[in-house]
Scaffold this active site. Structure first.
Site, PDB file in Angstrom:
ATOM      1  N   ILE A 141       0.868  -1.175   0.000  1.00  0.00           N
ATOM      2  CA  ILE A 141       0.000   0.000   0.000  1.00  0.00           C
ATOM      3  C   ILE A 141       0.906   1.227   0.000  1.00  0.00           C
ATOM      4  O   ILE A 141       2.075   1.151   0.393  1.00  0.00           O
ATOM      5  CB  ILE A 141      -0.980   0.021   1.195  1.00  0.00           C
ATOM      6  CG1 ILE A 141      -0.241  -0.034   2.544  1.00  0.00           C
ATOM      7  CG2 ILE A 141      -1.982  -1.112   1.099  1.00  0.00           C
ATOM      8  CD1 ILE A 141      -1.182   0.070   3.739  1.00  0.00           C
ATOM      9  N   ASP A 142       0.366   2.347  -0.456  1.00  0.00           N
ATOM     10  CA  ASP A 142       1.164   3.565  -0.582  1.00  0.00           C
ATOM     11  C   ASP A 142       1.796   3.966   0.745  1.00  0.00           C
ATOM     12  O   ASP A 142       1.253   3.689   1.819  1.00  0.00           O
ATOM     13  CB  ASP A 142       0.283   4.726  -1.068  1.00  0.00           C
ATOM     14  CG  ASP A 142      -0.199   4.543  -2.492  1.00  0.00           C
ATOM     15  OD1 ASP A 142       0.322   3.656  -3.179  1.00  0.00           O
ATOM     16  OD2 ASP A 142      -1.112   5.297  -2.887  1.00  0.00           O
ATOM     17  N   ARG A 143       2.907   4.657   0.643  1.00  0.00           N
ATOM     18  CA  ARG A 143       3.607   5.143   1.828  1.00  0.00           C
ATOM     19  C   ARG A 143       2.697   5.981   2.715  1.00  0.00           C
ATOM     20  O   ARG A 143       2.704   5.843   3.952  1.00  0.00           O
ATOM     21  CB  ARG A 143       4.820   5.971   1.381  1.00  0.00           C
ATOM     22  CG  ARG A 143       5.641   6.563   2.504  1.00  0.00           C
ATOM     23  CD  ARG A 143       6.846   7.279   1.920  1.00  0.00           C
ATOM     24  NE  ARG A 143       7.747   7.773   2.954  1.00  0.00           N
ATOM     25  CZ  ARG A 143       8.967   8.241   2.716  1.00  0.00           C
ATOM     26  NH1 ARG A 143       9.433   8.277   1.472  1.00  0.00           N
ATOM     27  NH2 ARG A 143       9.734   8.664   3.696  1.00  0.00           N
ATOM     28  N   THR A 145      -0.595   5.984   2.760  1.00  0.00           N
ATOM     29  CA  THR A 145      -1.833   5.291   3.117  1.00  0.00           C
ATOM     30  C   THR A 145      -1.582   4.450   4.356  1.00  0.00           C
ATOM     31  O   THR A 145      -0.569   3.757   4.443  1.00  0.00           O
ATOM     32  CB  THR A 145      -2.305   4.387   1.966  1.00  0.00           C
ATOM     33  OG1 THR A 145      -2.516   5.172   0.796  1.00  0.00           O
ATOM     34  CG2 THR A 145      -3.596   3.668   2.322  1.00  0.00           C
ATOM     35  N   HIS A 244      -2.160   3.985  -7.236  1.00  0.00           N
ATOM     36  CA  HIS A 244      -2.854   5.230  -6.866  1.00  0.00           C
ATOM     37  C   HIS A 244      -4.290   5.273  -7.385  1.00  0.00           C
ATOM     38  O   HIS A 244      -4.861   6.349  -7.567  1.00  0.00           O
ATOM     39  CB  HIS A 244      -2.090   6.456  -7.369  1.00  0.00           C
ATOM     40  CG  HIS A 244      -0.741   6.603  -6.734  1.00  0.00           C
ATOM     41  ND1 HIS A 244       0.194   7.523  -7.180  1.00  0.00           N
ATOM     42  CD2 HIS A 244      -0.150   5.964  -5.675  1.00  0.00           C
ATOM     43  CE1 HIS A 244       1.293   7.427  -6.442  1.00  0.00           C
ATOM     44  NE2 HIS A 244       1.098   6.487  -5.524  1.00  0.00           N
TER      45      HIS A 244
END
Length: 324
Positions: A141-143, A145, A244
């Site tokens: 998962i995104d940094r 998030t 994203h």
């Protein structure tokens, strides 16, 4: 050195022979393995095989004498700073013999990259149990998030879980606070996406369906609460897994995620609220590798709890993990 007979375990079901040998004899090169197969020195259930042969539990693998590696094993336990071990152990929300689920904080990268020296992957030795293999990331998962991150305790379980994610057998629910209120209040965002550029500076953008680089992308959404038309709390379920995706899809319907400078620009900034991404991987429901289903949820990060209080949103208690 002598001939060894190994039995394929349940965890190694459907693994290729070359990957099986990389797991047990990481110093053996692919070329050397192929030669041992060609000359019949490696056999499965007494039969000649190729490096690409897939194995089944219970099969017997004949292993000829193989020189011992001169260096340490590739997956040997590493000494980890006790502070890092405590940090990652504090993220665990569920753990059993097959998998681990973390609640990753916002701002912590999943893996390393240019300029990233502190990330989840570097701390995974802190979750080892004895001489067991190092846990492995199943997805990312995104940094910025926060929320649920799934790990596998063994390579075999990692392969099974990765296949579940590819096959869309995992139900993922995210919570987001967005600027504005979608109209209608629930629906599906069916907007193809494309990546522009490469590396840390690359971005995801909406694309036309006939664009050469367009990727199919769909997200279900529902307004769970709203503060007039200024802010909304959304439940988001990605049906595809593009980079994203949720951030761009929310922007594409005119309601960027609060605190998202990359895709929301000035509209994502609101006075009185922290400029941190308000996107949280709230829950996972997936088939458990040992049978049945696993349901697990993650507490909101501090900055989102603060925003919920300010806007009057009530998340309620976080349910305990459940196997069924």
């Amino acid at each position: 050195m002598s001939v060894a007979m190994l039995t394929v375990s349940e965890d190694e079901a459907d693994i290729r022979l070359d990957r099986y040998f990389r797991r047990h004899y990481p110093h053996l090169t692919q070329g050397a393995l192929q030669k041992l197969c060609r000359t019949g020195q490696i056999r499965v259930d007494g039969k000649r095989v190729e490096a690409s042969t897939r194995l089944a539990p219970g099969q017997s693998v004949r292993v000829p004498p193989i020189p011992v590696a001169s260096g340490p094993a590739r997956d040997a336990p590493k000494t980890l700073d006790p502070r890092l071990a405590r940090e990652i152990q504090g993220m665990v929300v569920y753990s059993d013999k097959q998998l681990i689920v973390l609640n990753k904080p916002s701002g912590l990268a999943t893996q390393g990259g240019p300029g990233i020296t502190h990330h989840v992957d570097m701390m995974l030795d802190g979750l080892r149990e004895g001489d067991d293999p190092r846990p492995r990331l199943v997805h990312r998962i995104d940094r910025d998030t926060s929320g649920l991150l799934l790990l596998a305790r063994t390579p075999g379980v990692a392969a099974k879980l990765a296949a579940l994610f590819r096959g869309r057998d995992v139900k993922k629910t995210y919570w987001a606070v967005v600027v504005g209120r979608p109209d209608p209040l629930s629906g599906e965002i069916d907007q193809p996406l494309a990546r522009l550029g490469a590396g840390p500076g690359s971005i995801t953008v909406p694309a036309q369906r006939d664009d050469e680089d367009a990727q199919f992308a769909r997200t279900e959404y529902e307004v769970l609460d709203s503060a007039g038309k200024k802010f909304s709390w959304l439940g988001l379920s990605p049906l595809t897994g593009r980079t994203h995706q949720l951030r761009v899809h929310c922007q594409s319907i005119g309601t960027p995620i609060l605190g998202d400078p990359k895709y929301g620009a000035e509209k994502a900034h609101a006075d009185g609220f922290t400029d941190r991404l308000h996107l949280h991987a709230r829950s996972l429901v997936l088939p458990h590798p040992a049978g049945g289903w696993l349901e697990v949820s993650a507490e909101l990060p501090p900055h989102m709890r603060e925003t919920f209080r300010a806007l009057g949103f009530t998340a309620g208690s976080t349910p305990a993990p459940r196997r069924r």
